[in-house]
Design a protein around this motif. Structure first.
Motif, mmCIF file in Angstrom:
data_model
loop_
_atom_site.group_PDB
_atom_site.id
_atom_site.type_symbol
_atom_site.label_atom_id
_atom_site.label_comp_id
_atom_site.label_asym_id
_atom_site.label_seq_id
_atom_site.Cartn_x
_atom_site.Cartn_y
_atom_site.Cartn_z
ATOM 1 N N UNK A 42 0.856 -1.190 0.000
ATOM 2 C CA UNK A 42 0.000 0.000 0.000
ATOM 3 C C UNK A 42 0.887 1.233 0.000
ATOM 4 N N UNK A 43 0.441 2.254 -0.700
ATOM 5 C CA UNK A 43 1.177 3.512 -0.777
ATOM 6 C C UNK A 43 0.319 4.629 -0.209
ATOM 7 N N UNK A 68 -11.703 2.899 -8.740
ATOM 8 C CA UNK A 68 -11.092 1.642 -9.179
ATOM 9 C C UNK A 68 -10.173 1.921 -10.361
ATOM 10 N N UNK A 69 -8.908 1.529 -10.231
ATOM 11 C CA UNK A 69 -7.952 1.733 -11.314
ATOM 12 C C UNK A 69 -8.182 0.701 -12.413
ATOM 13 N N UNK A 70 -7.973 1.109 -13.639
ATOM 14 C CA UNK A 70 -8.224 0.242 -14.793
ATOM 15 C C UNK A 70 -6.982 -0.481 -15.300
ATOM 16 N N UNK A 71 -5.814 0.074 -15.002
ATOM 17 C CA UNK A 71 -4.572 -0.513 -15.512
ATOM 18 C C UNK A 71 -3.518 -0.576 -14.403
ATOM 19 N N UNK A 72 -3.928 -1.049 -13.249
ATOM 20 C CA UNK A 72 -3.011 -1.131 -12.113
ATOM 21 C C UNK A 72 -2.026 -2.275 -12.305
ATOM 22 N N UNK A 75 0.553 -6.083 -8.414
ATOM 23 C CA UNK A 75 0.562 -6.005 -6.954
ATOM 24 C C UNK A 75 -0.482 -5.046 -6.400
ATOM 25 N N UNK A 76 -1.294 -4.454 -7.297
ATOM 26 C CA UNK A 76 -2.381 -3.589 -6.852
ATOM 27 C C UNK A 76 -2.047 -2.119 -6.763
ATOM 28 N N UNK A 77 -0.800 -1.741 -7.026
ATOM 29 C CA UNK A 77 -0.410 -0.331 -7.014
ATOM 30 C C UNK A 77 -0.632 0.284 -8.400
ATOM 31 N N UNK A 78 -0.500 1.596 -8.493
ATOM 32 C CA UNK A 78 -0.738 2.277 -9.764
ATOM 33 C C UNK A 78 0.417 2.037 -10.726
ATOM 34 N N UNK A 79 0.128 2.113 -12.010
ATOM 35 C CA UNK A 79 1.124 1.881 -13.048
ATOM 36 C C UNK A 79 1.474 3.181 -13.750
ATOM 37 N N UNK A 80 2.622 3.194 -14.407
ATOM 38 C CA UNK A 80 3.014 4.364 -15.197
ATOM 39 C C UNK A 80 2.055 4.576 -16.356
ATOM 40 N N UNK A 110 -3.260 4.182 -2.035
ATOM 41 C CA UNK A 110 -3.331 3.335 -3.223
ATOM 42 C C UNK A 110 -3.058 1.902 -2.780
ATOM 43 N N UNK A 111 -4.046 1.027 -3.033
ATOM 44 C CA UNK A 111 -3.952 -0.339 -2.496
ATOM 45 C C UNK A 111 -4.991 -1.229 -3.155
ATOM 46 N N UNK A 112 -4.588 -2.458 -3.492
ATOM 47 C CA UNK A 112 -5.519 -3.474 -3.974
ATOM 48 C C UNK A 112 -6.316 -2.994 -5.191
ATOM 49 N N UNK A 113 -5.635 -2.328 -6.132
ATOM 50 C CA UNK A 113 -6.216 -1.872 -7.399
ATOM 51 C C UNK A 113 -7.216 -0.718 -7.210
ATOM 52 N N UNK A 114 -7.163 -0.079 -6.046
ATOM 53 C CA UNK A 114 -8.050 1.042 -5.746
ATOM 54 C C UNK A 114 -7.239 2.244 -5.291
ATOM 55 N N UNK A 115 -7.786 3.428 -5.565
ATOM 56 C CA UNK A 115 -7.197 4.654 -5.022
ATOM 57 C C UNK A 115 -8.263 5.365 -4.202
ATOM 58 N N UNK A 116 -7.908 5.650 -2.946
ATOM 59 C CA UNK A 116 -8.822 6.309 -2.024
ATOM 60 C C UNK A 116 -8.335 7.733 -1.748
#
Length: 275
Positions: A42-43, A68-72, A75-80, A110-116
């Protein structure tokens, strides 16, 4: 304290205009750290300076917006790949909520393909129309939001705010960045001084004997004025490299040992080595 004092990030303030035309002075010290939640990375990105004013009486409701991120990443974190889209949403979401509503942005997770995104606001505000209008421009993203009473800011203090060891790692990173700015070669071992403060002389004496076996030497012992009951100062030193992994391991070891003696670890400093 040398480098710790000189290189700690600057503490700024912003003034938030409220719908009642009152001004809320908000200190700022934004930083990030990594954490593990249920075995997944988690970040956190958080305004650490809010501890100086929180909890705020008329910001007693926690508001969170979940996207919900579409291209995470796996590991569930955000991608470039998705970075620009997420920043674009963030740059619209935060100003919209904090300028149109009595809401204070405190940080994101940012955690588990989600951003809060987390805010503290006045009770009873209606965020649905604002969020709906913003997210209409991003039909590919699903979102949810929720609110709950959190008058003591337990989510901020207990769930989001870093513990002592993580705070020290954040501080270490800040010092390392400044060393690099001055051309330091972090891998070269050099004397690194550390400070620990005790409530009584006996604890300091026993601690001093314990750290000798870890390769430290005693530099100085003083009795000092202190705002709390930590009047017994100890300065120790050991030759170490100061890359993030090495200095984190060293300082965490000292923090844990200090805790056994009801003492406070108070940071480190070193000289700049360019070769």
């Amino acid at each position: 304290m040398g480098l710790i004092d000189k290189f700690w990030p600057s503490k700024n303030h912003t003034t938030t205009k409220e719908s009642t035309h009152q001004l809320l002075e908000v200190p700022e010290n934004w930083d990030f750290y990594m954490f593990d939640i249920d075995g997944q990375p988690a970040s956190y990105f958080l305004n650490l300076a809010l501890t100086r004013i929180a909890p705020i009486l008329d910001r007693s409701t926690l508001l969170w917006v979940e996207i919900k991120m579409n291209h995470s990443r796996e590991d569930g974190l955000s991608s470039s790949e998705e970075f620009d889209h997420l920043i674009e949403i963030e740059d619209q979401l935060i100003p919209a909520l904090t300028t149109r509503l009595p809401a204070l942005y405190v940080g994101r997770l940012t955690h588990n393909h989600l951003r809060y995104f987390y805010f503290y606001c006045k009770d009873g505000i209606d965020v649905d129309p604002i969020l709906h209008k913003i997210m209409q421009s991003y039909p590919d993203y699903s979102y949810h939001f929720g609110q709950k009473v959190d008058s003591d800011w337990s989510t901020y203090f207990n769930d989001m705010y870093p513990n002592e060891e993580i705070m020290q790692s954040i501080s270490n990173r800040s010092v390392i960045e400044e060393l690099l700015n001055h051309g330091d070669n972090l891998e070269v071992e050099r004397p690194v001084d550390h400070w620990i403060y005790f409530q009584n002389e006996m604890d300091r004496t026993v601690f001093s004997k314990a750290i000798l076996s870890l390769g430290f030497e005693i530099i100085q012992q003083d009795q000092v004025e202190a705002s709390q009951n930590f009047h017994y100062q100890l300065q120790i030193s050991r030759s170490d490299s100061v890359n993030q992994q090495s200095i984190d391991a060293c300082t965490i070891q000292l923090i844990k040992l200090a805790q056994q003696f009801n003492a406070q670890y108070d940071g480190w400093e070193t000289q700049i080595i360019r070769n």
